[in-house]
Design a protein around this motif. Structure first.
Motif, PDB file in Angstrom:
ATOM      1  N   MET A  17     109.157 -27.408   7.769  1.00 61.09           N
ATOM      2  CA  MET A  17     108.765 -26.776   6.576  1.00 61.09           C
ATOM      3  C   MET A  17     107.536 -27.449   6.001  1.00 61.09           C
ATOM      4  N   THR A  18     106.346 -26.713   5.701  1.00 58.77           N
ATOM      5  CA  THR A  18     105.189 -27.359   4.892  1.00 58.77           C
ATOM      6  C   THR A  18     105.081 -26.594   3.533  1.00 58.77           C
ATOM      7  N   ALA A  23     106.085 -24.425  10.185  1.00 57.30           N
ATOM      8  CA  ALA A  23     105.197 -24.783  10.991  1.00 57.30           C
ATOM      9  C   ALA A  23     105.739 -25.406  12.320  1.00 57.30           C
ATOM     10  N   GLU A  24     104.969 -25.702  13.326  1.00 56.33           N
ATOM     11  CA  GLU A  24     105.571 -26.254  14.284  1.00 56.33           C
ATOM     12  C   GLU A  24     105.159 -27.830  14.566  1.00 56.33           C
ATOM     13  N   MET A  25     105.864 -28.676  15.162  1.00 58.24           N
ATOM     14  CA  MET A  25     105.657 -30.010  15.425  1.00 58.24           C
ATOM     15  C   MET A  25     106.071 -30.226  16.691  1.00 58.24           C
ATOM     16  N   THR A  26     105.358 -30.717  17.813  1.00 54.37           N
ATOM     17  CA  THR A  26     105.769 -31.250  19.164  1.00 54.37           C
ATOM     18  C   THR A  26     106.139 -32.580  18.977  1.00 54.37           C
ATOM     19  N   THR A  27     106.894 -32.898  20.180  1.00 59.01           N
ATOM     20  CA  THR A  27     107.410 -34.250  20.305  1.00 59.01           C
ATOM     21  C   THR A  27     105.955 -35.400  20.389  1.00 59.01           C
ATOM     22  N   PHE A  81     114.748 -23.133   7.736  1.00 56.04           N
ATOM     23  CA  PHE A  81     115.198 -22.810   6.284  1.00 56.04           C
ATOM     24  C   PHE A  81     116.439 -24.004   5.826  1.00 56.04           C
ATOM     25  N   VAL A  82     117.373 -23.909   6.788  1.00 57.95           N
ATOM     26  CA  VAL A  82     118.563 -24.926   6.340  1.00 57.95           C
ATOM     27  C   VAL A  82     118.027 -26.370   6.300  1.00 57.95           C
ATOM     28  N   MET A  83     117.166 -26.677   7.539  1.00 57.82           N
ATOM     29  CA  MET A  83     116.710 -27.968   7.146  1.00 57.82           C
ATOM     30  C   MET A  83     116.009 -28.223   5.976  1.00 57.82           C
ATOM     31  N   ASP A  84     115.399 -27.373   5.399  1.00 56.96           N
ATOM     32  CA  ASP A  84     114.505 -27.474   4.328  1.00 56.96           C
ATOM     33  C   ASP A  84     115.424 -27.597   3.102  1.00 56.96           C
ATOM     34  N   ALA A  85     116.333 -26.809   2.935  1.00 55.14           N
ATOM     35  CA  ALA A  85     117.318 -26.722   1.872  1.00 55.14           C
ATOM     36  C   ALA A  85     118.000 -27.969   1.778  1.00 55.14           C
ATOM     37  N   TRP A  86     118.434 -28.892   3.184  1.00 55.42           N
ATOM     38  CA  TRP A  86     118.824 -29.881   3.321  1.00 55.42           C
ATOM     39  C   TRP A  86     117.908 -31.135   2.703  1.00 55.42           C
ATOM     40  N   LYS A  87     116.990 -31.077   3.189  1.00 50.74           N
ATOM     41  CA  LYS A  87     115.794 -31.828   2.490  1.00 50.74           C
ATOM     42  C   LYS A  87     115.670 -31.794   0.947  1.00 50.74           C
ATOM     43  N   ALA A 100     113.792 -28.835  13.008  1.00 48.08           N
ATOM     44  CA  ALA A 100     114.803 -27.721  13.247  1.00 48.08           C
ATOM     45  C   ALA A 100     114.351 -27.802  14.779  1.00 48.08           C
ATOM     46  N   ASP A 101     115.444 -28.007  15.656  1.00 45.37           N
ATOM     47  CA  ASP A 101     115.721 -27.731  17.022  1.00 45.37           C
ATOM     48  C   ASP A 101     116.239 -26.454  17.105  1.00 45.37           C
ATOM     49  N   THR A 102     115.615 -25.205  16.662  1.00 46.37           N
ATOM     50  CA  THR A 102     116.145 -24.091  16.357  1.00 46.37           C
ATOM     51  C   THR A 102     117.159 -23.401  17.810  1.00 46.37           C
ATOM     52  N   ALA A 103     116.603 -23.671  18.795  1.00 49.10           N
ATOM     53  CA  ALA A 103     117.356 -23.187  20.057  1.00 49.10           C
ATOM     54  C   ALA A 103     117.669 -24.333  20.847  1.00 49.10           C
ATOM     55  N   ALA A 104     117.987 -25.380  20.460  1.00 48.99           N
ATOM     56  CA  ALA A 104     118.467 -26.416  21.078  1.00 48.99           C
ATOM     57  C   ALA A 104     117.760 -26.974  22.416  1.00 48.99           C
ATOM     58  N   GLU A 105     116.557 -26.728  22.244  1.00 46.00           N
ATOM     59  CA  GLU A 105     115.509 -26.966  23.238  1.00 46.00           C
ATOM     60  C   GLU A 105     115.463 -28.462  23.714  1.00 46.00           C
ATOM     61  N   PHE A 106     115.178 -29.123  22.346  1.00 46.50           N
ATOM     62  CA  PHE A 106     115.013 -30.651  22.486  1.00 46.50           C
ATOM     63  C   PHE A 106     116.149 -31.376  23.104  1.00 46.50           C
ATOM     64  N   VAL A 107     117.309 -30.984  22.236  1.00 44.42           N
ATOM     65  CA  VAL A 107     118.510 -31.882  22.447  1.00 44.42           C
ATOM     66  C   VAL A 107     119.238 -31.545  24.116  1.00 44.42           C
ATOM     67  N   GLN A 108     118.892 -30.136  24.511  1.00 47.72           N
ATOM     68  CA  GLN A 108     119.584 -29.920  25.877  1.00 47.72           C
ATOM     69  C   GLN A 108     118.409 -30.665  26.978  1.00 47.72           C
ATOM     70  N   SER A 109     117.070 -30.528  26.753  1.00 55.21           N
ATOM     71  CA  SER A 109     116.235 -31.326  27.716  1.00 55.21           C
ATOM     72  C   SER A 109     116.449 -32.915  27.876  1.00 55.21           C
ATOM     73  N   ALA A 110     116.957 -33.524  26.584  1.00 50.43           N
ATOM     74  CA  ALA A 110     117.158 -34.645  26.541  1.00 50.43           C
ATOM     75  C   ALA A 110     118.435 -35.226  26.929  1.00 50.43           C
ATOM     76  N   GLY A 111     119.316 -34.204  27.255  1.00 53.52           N
ATOM     77  CA  GLY A 111     120.683 -34.621  27.680  1.00 53.52           C
ATOM     78  C   GLY A 111     121.573 -34.923  26.353  1.00 53.52           C
TER      79      GLY A 111
END
Length: 162
Positions: A17-18, A23-27, A81-87, A100-111
């Motif tokens: 959230m900005t 917004a998006e941020m890549t690794t 939105f949840v991550m921003d509320a937590w912040k 927010a890794d909304t679809a678990a893309e990062f955690v799954q690709s990182a094992g």
């Protein structure tokens, strides 16, 4: 593949959230040319994450930065939105980036995915902590499911940084 020391972080796109909205941020955006502490939690506002894991990084953010950390980021399989509320609820004074890794893309690709977990309903993140220098993992710790934060808390990261 399970991420390990010496590996490059897998490419993934997070939501953050900005002031202008989501917004998006890549690794690469997160880590290129920087030393980053990236820690993962099963869920924003969950008891251990909210009351124990995140507060240690909030408390020690300046000390971590004094030890050469350019950025501290927390990632969870939640929506932006949840991550921003937590912040907003934890007031990290701008010292922590909430991803927010909304679809678990990062955690799954990182094992580093967990589940699906019945209490959460789908795949979540394991509790982990990484030190990443210019995209390469130099420290990695993963907690056992249901465990605490002894391996992945701010005190352990401070110790690993020397």
């Amino acid at each position: 593949m399970t991420l390990k020391v010496g590996d490059r972080l897998p490419e993934a796109t997070f939501k953050t959230m900005t002031a202008d909205g989501p917004a998006e941020m890549t690794t690469g955006d997160l880590t290129d040319g920087k030393t980053v502490v990236l820690f993962g939690v099963p869920g924003a506002f969950t008891p251990t994450c909210h009351q124990n894991h995140l507060p240690g990084f909030v408390e020690h953010a300046e000390t971590l930065k004094d030890k050469g950390v350019d950025e501290i980021a927390v990632v969870s399989v939640n929506d932006v939105f949840v991550m921003d509320a937590w912040k907003q609820a934890t007031n990290p004074a701008g010292n922590i980036t909430f991803l927010a890794d909304t679809a678990a893309e990062f955690v799954q690709s990182a094992g580093l995915g967990l589940g699906p977990v019945p209490i959460f309903g789908h795949v979540r993140s394991q509790r982990f902590a990484l030190i990443v220098k210019d995209g390469v993992v130099t420290f990695q710790a993963v907690e056992e499911p249901g465990g605490g934060t002894a391996k992945t808390g701010a005190a352990t990261i401070l110790e690993a940084l020397g």
